[in-house]
Enzyme design. Structure first.
Site, short mmCIF file in Angstrom:
data_model
loop_
_atom_site.label_atom_id
_atom_site.label_comp_id
_atom_site.label_asym_id
_atom_site.label_seq_id
_atom_site.Cartn_x
_atom_site.Cartn_y
_atom_site.Cartn_z
N SER A 236 0.82 -1.21 0.00
CA SER A 236 0.00 0.00 0.00
C SER A 236 0.86 1.27 0.00
CB SER A 236 -0.94 0.04 1.21
OG SER A 236 -1.53 1.31 1.37
N TYR B 66 -2.77 0.67 10.41
CA TYR B 66 -2.51 0.38 8.99
C TYR B 66 -1.24 1.10 8.54
CZ TYR B 66 -3.74 -0.57 4.09
OH TYR B 66 -3.76 -1.02 2.78
N LYS C 134 2.00 -1.10 7.53
CA LYS C 134 2.39 -1.06 6.12
C LYS C 134 3.79 -0.48 5.94
CE LYS C 134 -1.11 -3.05 4.16
NZ LYS C 134 -0.96 -4.34 3.44
#
Length: 263
Positions: A138, A151, A155
């Site tokens: 991502s 997140y 990531k």
């Protein structure tokens, strides 16, 4: 990485980018595509729709033994794995208030699952003198995901681990790519926009929202060129340069965008 006659495993393969990769890799001439997902019925449906090249597998990527089992079964059936796509991922949609269980799940799915797959698949690849790891990380892994602290953190960890793998193993024939898309038209983003989630609004305002098939176009090109960073959204590279050159200015601009979208 020419996909013709390759044996591929894709986790998170039952939907979104994973299912699009399974379809496209088959069209590119892959010898076998293992569609692996926590939802075994959905994985089976995707594989059946693709045809005999695709093979479903049920796997919880947070369970190292299950990951090892999928790898071992694939190597027994097809003799090798040429490309392993660690594609499964989860979001929390929250900040520091998110409970420890959600942080732990983010860590296990978004980072540790990549470690587990590398541990399982690298011995065979190294013995054969080659292979490719594709980790879906991502754009949050090189920038930030507004509204989702876990997140963002995990990531970034995923990108860091992929880079470590590339530095450590490239001279031994192992290629590593980190796929870092921004907005993709999947249920994850659509649900966030429907709920009015600020992070989803920021993503939608920061560049084009691509279809999974458009993301996979970039994947196929990036694999062929053996690129480390695969950026389906070219603007992410510009954002990353700006962030590196002027982190205070970058953060100020992002805060301004957040304020505008929040009103």
């Amino acid at each position: 990485m020419n996909l013709t006659d390759r044996v591929v495993v894709i986790t998170g393969g039952a939907g979104g980018i994973g299912a699009a990769m399974a379809r496209r890799f088959t069209a590119e001439g892959a010898a076998a595509v293992v569609v692996a997902d926590l939802d075994g019925d959905a994985a089976r449906a995707v594989a059946e729709a693709i045809g005999p090249v695709a093979h479903p597998a049920t796997v919880d990527v947070t369970d190292e033994e299950q990951v090892r089992s999928v790898v071992a079964d694939t190597e027994r059936r097809f003799g090798r794995i040429d490309l392993f796509c660690a594609n499964a991922g989860v979001t929390t949609g929250g900040g520091i208030e998110v409970d420890d269980a959600a942080w732990d799940r983010s860590w296990r799915v978004n980072v540790l699952a990549h470690v587990y797959s590398a541990r399982a698949v690298l011995p065979g690849m190294l013995a054969r003198g080659g292979g490719h790891l594709l980790h879906t990380c991502s754009a949050a892994g090189v920038l930030t995901a507004v509204g989702d602290a876990a997140y963002t953190a995990t990531k970034h960890g995923a990108v860091g681990f992929a880079e470590w793998l590339s530095v450590t193993y490239r001279d031994r024939g192992i290629r590593v790519s980190a796929l870092c898309p921004q907005g993709v038209d999947t249920p994850m983003l659509a649900g966030g926009l429907a709920d009015g989630h600020l992070g989803a609004k920021v993503i939608a305002a920061s560049g084009a929202v691509l279809t999974p098939d458009q993301v996979v176009d970039a994947v196929v090109a990036g694999l062929a060129e053996e690129r480390f960073l695969i950026l389906p959204h070219p603007e992410v590279a510009a954002y990353a340069r700006r962030r590196a050159e002027d982190p205070d200015g970058w953060q100020a601009g992002l805060r301004k965008l957040v304020r505008r979208l929040a009103t």
